[in-house]
Write an enzyme that holds these catalytic residues in place. Structure first.
Site, PDB file in Angstrom:
ATOM      1  N   ALA A   1      43.827  38.370  37.298  1.00  0.00           N
ATOM      2  CA  ALA A   1      42.740  39.307  37.583  1.00  0.00           C
ATOM      3  C   ALA A   1      42.778  40.392  36.501  1.00  0.00           C
ATOM      4  CB  ALA A   1      42.964  39.918  38.957  1.00  0.00           C
TER       5      ALA A   1
ATOM      6  N   GLU B   1      45.471  30.755  40.320  1.00  0.00           N
ATOM      7  CA  GLU B   1      44.744  30.521  41.578  1.00  0.00           C
ATOM      8  C   GLU B   1      43.437  29.774  41.318  1.00  0.00           C
ATOM      9  OE1 GLU B   1      45.193  34.709  42.756  1.00  0.00           O
ATOM     10  OE2 GLU B   1      46.016  33.970  44.645  1.00  0.00           O
TER      11      GLU B   1
ATOM     12  N   GLY C   1      45.666  35.339  39.252  1.00  0.00           N
ATOM     13  CA  GLY C   1      44.351  34.801  39.584  1.00  0.00           C
ATOM     14  C   GLY C   1      43.996  33.595  38.719  1.00  0.00           C
TER      15      GLY C   1
ATOM     16  N   GLU D   1      52.205  38.407  40.567  1.00  0.00           N
ATOM     17  CA  GLU D   1      51.659  39.572  41.286  1.00  0.00           C
ATOM     18  C   GLU D   1      52.730  40.501  41.838  1.00  0.00           C
ATOM     19  OE1 GLU D   1      50.485  36.519  41.459  1.00  0.00           O
ATOM     20  OE2 GLU D   1      48.294  36.514  41.491  1.00  0.00           O
TER      21      GLU D   1
HETATM   22  C1  3H9 Z   1      46.180  39.051  39.945  1.00  0.00           C
HETATM   23  O1  3H9 Z   1      45.856  38.132  39.269  1.00  0.00           O
HETATM   24  C2  3H9 Z   1      45.762  39.223  41.381  1.00  0.00           C
HETATM   25  C3  3H9 Z   1      45.175  37.989  41.994  1.00  0.00           C
HETATM   26  O2  3H9 Z   1      46.162  37.225  42.622  1.00  0.00           O
HETATM   27  C4  3H9 Z   1      44.200  38.301  43.091  1.00  0.00           C
HETATM   28  C5  3H9 Z   1      42.966  39.029  42.733  1.00  0.00           C
HETATM   29  C6  3H9 Z   1      42.025  39.125  43.906  1.00  0.00           C
HETATM   30  N1  3H9 Z   1      44.299  42.598  33.024  1.00  0.00           N
HETATM   31  O3  3H9 Z   1      51.024  41.842  27.328  1.00  0.00           O
HETATM   32  P1  3H9 Z   1      50.244  41.834  26.063  1.00  0.00           P
HETATM   33  C7  3H9 Z   1      46.040  43.310  28.250  1.00  0.00           C
HETATM   34  S1  3H9 Z   1      47.122  40.311  39.317  1.00  0.00           S
HETATM   35  C8  3H9 Z   1      43.897  43.477  32.102  1.00  0.00           C
HETATM   36  O4  3H9 Z   1      50.552  42.847  25.036  1.00  0.00           O
HETATM   37  P2  3H9 Z   1      51.386  39.302  25.361  1.00  0.00           P
HETATM   38  C9  3H9 Z   1      47.247  44.191  27.922  1.00  0.00           C
HETATM   39  O5  3H9 Z   1      47.132  45.440  28.567  1.00  0.00           O
HETATM   40  C10 3H9 Z   1      47.367  39.875  37.618  1.00  0.00           C
HETATM   41  N2  3H9 Z   1      44.462  43.557  30.872  1.00  0.00           N
HETATM   42  O6  3H9 Z   1      50.250  40.381  25.377  1.00  0.00           O
HETATM   43  C11 3H9 Z   1      47.126  44.279  26.417  1.00  0.00           C
HETATM   44  O7  3H9 Z   1      46.119  45.230  26.113  1.00  0.00           O
HETATM   45  P3  3H9 Z   1      46.239  46.165  24.821  1.00  0.00           P
HETATM   46  C12 3H9 Z   1      48.368  38.811  37.456  1.00  0.00           C
HETATM   47  C13 3H9 Z   1      45.472  42.730  30.606  1.00  0.00           C
HETATM   48  O8  3H9 Z   1      50.866  38.201  24.545  1.00  0.00           O
HETATM   49  C14 3H9 Z   1      46.599  42.902  26.015  1.00  0.00           C
HETATM   50  O9  3H9 Z   1      46.007  42.363  27.207  1.00  0.00           O
HETATM   51  N3  3H9 Z   1      48.615  38.596  36.049  1.00  0.00           N
HETATM   52  C15 3H9 Z   1      45.944  41.806  31.533  1.00  0.00           C
HETATM   53  O10 3H9 Z   1      52.704  39.909  25.058  1.00  0.00           O
HETATM   54  C16 3H9 Z   1      47.675  41.957  25.528  1.00  0.00           C
HETATM   55  O11 3H9 Z   1      48.715  41.927  26.500  1.00  0.00           O
HETATM   56  C17 3H9 Z   1      49.551  39.274  35.382  1.00  0.00           C
HETATM   57  O12 3H9 Z   1      50.256  40.081  35.940  1.00  0.00           O
HETATM   58  C18 3H9 Z   1      45.314  41.749  32.796  1.00  0.00           C
HETATM   59  N4  3H9 Z   1      45.676  40.873  33.747  1.00  0.00           N
HETATM   60  O13 3H9 Z   1      51.518  38.812  26.889  1.00  0.00           O
HETATM   61  C19 3H9 Z   1      49.704  38.949  33.926  1.00  0.00           C
HETATM   62  N5  3H9 Z   1      46.966  41.108  30.987  1.00  0.00           N
HETATM   63  O14 3H9 Z   1      46.260  45.235  23.665  1.00  0.00           O
HETATM   64  C20 3H9 Z   1      49.770  40.209  33.123  1.00  0.00           C
HETATM   65  C21 3H9 Z   1      47.121  41.596  29.748  1.00  0.00           C
HETATM   66  O15 3H9 Z   1      45.073  47.044  24.947  1.00  0.00           O
HETATM   67  N6  3H9 Z   1      49.832  39.953  31.715  1.00  0.00           N
HETATM   68  N7  3H9 Z   1      46.233  42.566  29.503  1.00  0.00           N
HETATM   69  O16 3H9 Z   1      47.566  46.890  25.005  1.00  0.00           O
HETATM   70  C22 3H9 Z   1      50.957  39.541  31.088  1.00  0.00           C
HETATM   71  O17 3H9 Z   1      51.978  39.274  31.685  1.00  0.00           O
HETATM   72  C23 3H9 Z   1      50.911  39.460  29.588  1.00  0.00           C
HETATM   73  O18 3H9 Z   1      49.859  40.278  29.141  1.00  0.00           O
HETATM   74  C24 3H9 Z   1      50.700  38.031  29.023  1.00  0.00           C
HETATM   75  C25 3H9 Z   1      50.465  38.120  27.489  1.00  0.00           C
HETATM   76  C26 3H9 Z   1      51.951  37.198  29.317  1.00  0.00           C
HETATM   77  C27 3H9 Z   1      49.511  37.371  29.625  1.00  0.00           C
END
Ligand code: 3H9
Length: 696
Positions: free
Chosen positions: A63, A105, A102, A125
Site C-alpha cells: 500500500a 495480497e 498489499g 505490515e
Molecule cells: C500495506 O501494504 C498494507 C496492506 O496490507 C493493506 C492496505 C489496506 N509507500 O526503501 P527504498 C518509497 S503496508 C510509499 O529506499 P529500496 C521510499 O520512501 C506496506 N512509499 O528502496 C523511498 O522514497 P524516497 C507494506 C514507499 O530499494 C522509495 O520508495 N509494504 C513505499 O532500498 C525507495 O524506497 C512495505 O512495508 C510504500 N509502500 O527498498 C514495504 N515503499 O526515495 C515498504 C517504499 O523518496 N518498502 N517507498 O526516499 C520497503 O520495504 C522498501 O522500500 C523496498 C525497496 C524493499 C520495497
C-alpha cells in the site's frame, strides 16, 4: 482505458494490466482505481485471461504508506482484491523484485502466481505496526498452511521465490522479461483449460492443534511487549482455518483499521520514512558526486577496528587492518575469525561466504602498505594525543585524496583534522558496538569537511548496510550527548530512593530494549570511570557519578566482574538485586543531603524520556542534527529506544509540546534542577502552533 500509472492492453485475447508507479509501484489511489478500471475493460473485451504485471524494478511493494493517516479514497484495497478474485476468467500475477504487503495480497487474490528468480515475497505490515489489511491473514494460510503463514506474517520477513515455490505460494518460477514470461505462462494455462481458481474458496492447509496457537500467543506477548498488531495476527491466522473468507476478511479489516489509527503505527511509519530521510543531506548541491572507493584501511585491530573491517569485507570492499605490532595484529585477525565462526554456528553465514569475507581482509604493521587506500578509518584508543599521532602518520603516507575518518565517540574532530594538512578530507565515523552488527553510523561533519567527502561517506555507509546519520561536532555528537542527561537522571533517581531494578524495569516495560543500569553493567562501569578521569573529573566529585565511581573502586565493574549495580550468577549470568548497592545509595544520598522517598514508575519514565527529548531539541536547534527525525533515528538504532514510540522527538510530539513543557516545569519546581529548563525550540514551536515533525 489508460491512466498515468496503470496501462491496459489486449494481446491475443489476454488482458495485460501493467502497473507503472515508480519507485516501488505502491498501491496509491490512482493505481487502485486503474486496476479496477482495467478489470472492467477486460470483462468488456471478453478477455480470456488477465495478467497483472509491473513495469520497472519491482512488483507492487505494498500500500502507499504516505496515504495512511489521510482520509481514505475509494476504491479501498479490499475492494480491488475482491474484484480481482471474482474475475470470471483466470487471473495471473507475475512477480519480480518485491511483492510485499498489499502487493502480495494482490497476488494472493489472483488465481495463479509466477515469479522471477530473485523475487522477495512477504507481508511486512507488522514492521509498520499493522497487519495485512487486504486478505493476507486469510489467504496466505490457504496457500501455505498455518505455520508458514504465521511465521511470515509475524516476522514480516520475505521469502525467496524458490522458497515460495516450495511452500505453494507461487505456481512456477519463470525467466526473462516479466510481461513476456507472464504471457507465455498464461497461454499454457489457457491451453490446459485452467479455470479461475479463487484462493479464498480453498480450505486452509495443515491446521495445527490448539496448543500451537496458545504457544504463539505466549511467544508474541513476550517478544512484542506493548505492541498491538502481533496478537491480532495470531488471532486472525487462527480464525482463517474456521471462518469463511468474507467473515475472516471483515474481522481482519476491523483489526487493521484499529492498528492503522494507533499511535504505534504512526510511530513506525515515521521511522520508515525517517530512516530513509537521513541520506538526504540538506545544503549539498545535487551535482556533488561520491568518489569511488575500492580500497579501505582500518587503523587498530581491537574489537571495534575488527568489527568495522568486517563490514567492508562483507560488502566486498578489500580492507587492510593496521596494527602497531605483529602480535596485536594476529590477535585482531584471530578475533575476526572467531566472530565469523560464531556467526557460522548460528547459521548466519555459510563457510563459503566466510571464506570470501576473510579473503577481503588483510593485515599489516606498516603504514606504507595503505598508501593507496581510498578511505582510512581510525579506530584506536579514545585519547586525543594517540589519535593525533595516528592522523599525523596517515597524513604523511596516504594519497592526497584519501578520506581520513576517525571513529571517535566524543573527541573534537576539528582538533584532529587540524593536525593534518588536509582537514577537508577528515570526517568522523562513529560506529556503534558491536560494529559488525549495529546499523547506526553517526557520520560527523567537521568544520572543514568537503561536501564530496560527506557524500562519499554517506554512500559508503549504505554500501556496508548502515543507516548513516550526518551530525555535527560537539561532545558526544547526537547519541552520547543525549545519553548523558538520560544516564544522569537514572543516577539521581537512585539517590532519591529508586532501586536499580525499579528504574530498569520501568524503562524496559515502557519499551526500552534494556534499562540504563543494566546497560551500564553490560558495557562495563570502568569505561565511564576512565573517561571521567580522562576529562579531569575527580572520582566521586559529582553527585550523579558518585555511585558508579564507588562501584568501580569496589571492583564492581558490571557483568564482567560478576557485580555492578546488580550481582550476577557466575554460571547463568542471571542478574539479582543487591542490598549492598541499595545500602550504598542510601549512604551516598545522606552524603549529598538528599532525602530518599517513594518514586513512581511514571516519574522514572518522565524524567528519562524528557531528558532525552530536551537535549534532542537543543541538538536540532544548534544544527548538530539536520532534522528531528535524524535524532530519532540515532536513538532508535543505537540505544534501544522502542521503534513503536518513534524516537525521543516523535514521542515529544505524541505527548504534545504543551504537555511536555508543563511536565518539565513541574520537574524544575520539584527538583530545582536547571536541567529542566526547556529547550527554547519547544516554546517557539508552540507559539507558531507547530510540531517537531514540521521541521522534518
Ligand atoms: C500495506 O501494504 C498494507 C496492506 O496490507 C493493506 C492496505 C489496506 N509507500 O526503501 P527504498 C518509497 S503496508 C510509499 O529506499 P529500496 C521510499 O520512501 C506496506 N512509499 O528502496 C523511498 O522514497 P524516497 C507494506 C514507499 O530499494 C522509495 O520508495 N509494504 C513505499 O532500498 C525507495 O524506497 C512495505 O512495508 C510504500 N509502500 O527498498 C514495504 N515503499 O526515495 C515498504 C517504499 O523518496 N518498502 N517507498 O526516499 C520497503 O520495504 C522498501 O522500500 C523496498 C525497496 C524493499 C520495497
Amino acid at each position: 482505458m489508460d491512466n498515468s500509472v496503470v496501462k491496459y492492453q489486449l494481446q491475443d485475447h489476454v488482458a495485460v494490466i501493467t502497473i507503472d508507479n515508480p519507485p516501488v509501484n505502491a498501491l496509491s489511489h490512482a493505481v487502485r482505481q486503474g486496476i479496477v478500471d482495467a478489470l472492467e475493460a477486460a470483462t468488456g473485451d471478453e478477455a480470456k485471461a488477465v495478467v497483472i504485471v509491473c513495469a520497472g524494478k519491482t512488483f507492487i511493494a505494498g500500500a502507499d504508506i504516505k496515504e495512511f493517516g489521510k482520509p481514505p479514497q475509494p476504491p479501498g484495497l479490499p475492494d480491488v482484491i475482491e474484484r480481482i478474485e471474482s474475475q470470471n476468467v483466470p487471473v495471473l500475477a507475475v512477480l519480480h523484485g518485491n511483492a510485499l504487503g498489499g502487493g502480495l495480497e494482490v497476488a494472493l487474490a489472483a488465481h495463479y502466481r509466477c515469479a522471477l528468480p530473485g523475487t522477495n515475497l512477504g507481508l511486512p505490515e507488522v514492521k509498520l505496526g499493522l497487519l495485512p489489511g487486504a486478505g493476507g491473514t486469510q489467504r496466505l494460510p490457504r496457500l501455505v498452511g498455518i505455520k508458514a503463514a504465521m511465521d511470515m506474517i509475524l516476522s514480516g520477513n520475505p521469502v525467496s521465490a524458490e522458497r515460495a515455490l516450495e511452500l505453494g505460494l507461487i505456481d512456477a518460477l519463470v525467466e526473462g522479461n516479466p510481461e513476456a514470461a507472464g504471457l507465455g505462462f498464461v497461454q499454457q494455462l489457457l491451453k490446459d483449460g485452467a479455470p479461475p481458481r479463487p484462493t479464498g474458496e480453498q480450505p486452509v492447509q495443515e491446521v495445527p492443534e490448539p496448543a500451537y496457537f496458545e504457544k504463539e500467543r505466549l511467544r508474541v506477548a513476550s517478544r512484542f511487549r506493548g505492541q498491538l498488531s502481533p496478537a491480532y495476527i495470531v488471532e486472525l491466522v487462527e480464525k482463517s482455518a474456521t471462518l469463511p473468507i468474507a467473515e475472516g476478511q471483515a474481522l481482519e479489516r476491523e483489526r487493521f483499521i484499529e492498528c492503522r489509527n494507533s499511535p504505534q503505527s504512526a510511530a513506525l511509519r515515521h521511522v520508515f520514512f525517517a530512516e530513509r530521510a537521513t541520506g538526504k543531506v540538506p545544503g549539498i548541491a545535487p551535482d556533488v558526486v561520491a568518489r569511488p572507493v575500492a580500497q579501505v584501511a582500518v587503523i587498530g585491530a581491537g574489537t571495534m577496528g575488527g568489527g568495522i573491517a568486517m563490514n567492508f569485507a562483507q560488502a566486498g570492499v578489500p580492507v587492510t587492518l593496521v596494527e602497531t605490532g605483529q602480535e596485536a595484529l594476529d590477535r585482531g585477525l584471530g578475533l575476526v575469525r572467531k566472530n565469523y565462526e560464531t556467526s557460522q554456528k548460528r547459521g548466519r553465514f555459510t563457510p563459503q561466504q566466510i571464506d570470501g569475507f576473510l579473503s577481503n581482509i588483510s593485515g599489516t604493521t606498516d603504514y606504507a602498505d595503505i598508501s593507496t587506500a581510498d578511505v582510512v578509518v581510525e579506530a584506536v584508543f579514545e585519547n586525543m594525543a594517540v589519535k593525533k599521532e595516528v592522523f599525523a602518520k596517515l597524513d604523511a603516507v596516504c594519497k592526497p585524496d584519501c578520506i581520513l575518518a576517525t571513529n571517535t565517540s566524543y573527541l573534537d574532530i576539528n582538533e584532529i583534522a587540524a593536525t593534518t594538512g588536509r582537514p577537508e578530507q577528515v570526517i568522523g565515523a562513529h560506529f556503534f558496538s558491536p560494529a559488525n552488527v549495529m546499523k547506526l553510523l553517526e557520520v560527523v561533519r567537521a568544520d572543514k569537511t568537503a561536501d564530496d567527502v560527506i557524500v562519499t561517506f554517506m554512500k559508503l555507509a549504505k554500501t556496508i548496510g548502515k543507516i548513516p546519520v550526518l551530525v555535527g561536532v560537539c561532545h558526544g555528537f547526537v547519541g552520547n550527548r543525549m545519553l548523558k542527561g538520560y544516564a544522569r537522571q537514572a543516577q539521581l533517581l537512585l539517590l532519591e530512593g529508586a532501586t536499580p531494578e525499579q528504574v530498569d524495569n520501568a524503562m524496559q516495560n515502557w519499551g526500552m530494549a534494556m534499562g540504563p543500569l543494566a546497560v551500564g553493567d553490560l558495557a562495563g562501569l570502568d569505561i565511564g570511570y576512565r573517561s571521567r578521569r580522562d576529562q579531569g573529573i575527580e572520582s566521586r566529585s559529582q553527585m550523579e557519578t558518585a555511585l558508579p565511581d564507588t562501584l568501580v573502586e569496589m571492583e564492581r565493574l558490571g557483568q564482567k566482574s560478576g557485580a555492578g549495580y546488580y550481582r550476577y550468577d557466575p554460571d547463568t549470568r542471571k542478574r539479582m538485586a543487591d542490598s549492598e548497592v541499595i545500602e550504598l545509595t542510601r549512604s551516598l544520598a545522606k552524603k549529598w543531603d538528599i532525602t530518599q522517598r517513594e518514586i513512581s514508575d511514571e516519574e522514572i519514565i518522565d524524567r528519562l524520556s524528557l531528558a532525552l527529548a530536551n537535549e534532542g531539541a537543543a541538538i536540532v536547534d544548534e544544527g548538530i542534527a539536520s532534522r528531528p527525525s535524524d535524532v530519532d533515528v540515532v536513538y532508535l538504532n543505537g540505544y534501544g529506544f522502542p521503534k513503536w514510540r518513534g524516537g525521543p522527538l516523535f514521542y515529544a510530539d505524541t505527548l504534545g509540546l504543551e504537555k511536555l513543557l508543563e511536565k518539565m516545569r513541574a520537574l524544575r519546581e520539584q527538583t530545582g534542577d536547571p536541567c529542566w529548563e526547556p529547550a527554547p525550540l519547544f516554546s517557539r514551536l508552540i507559539k507558531e502552533e507547530k510540531t517537531l515533525a514540521s521541521l522534518n
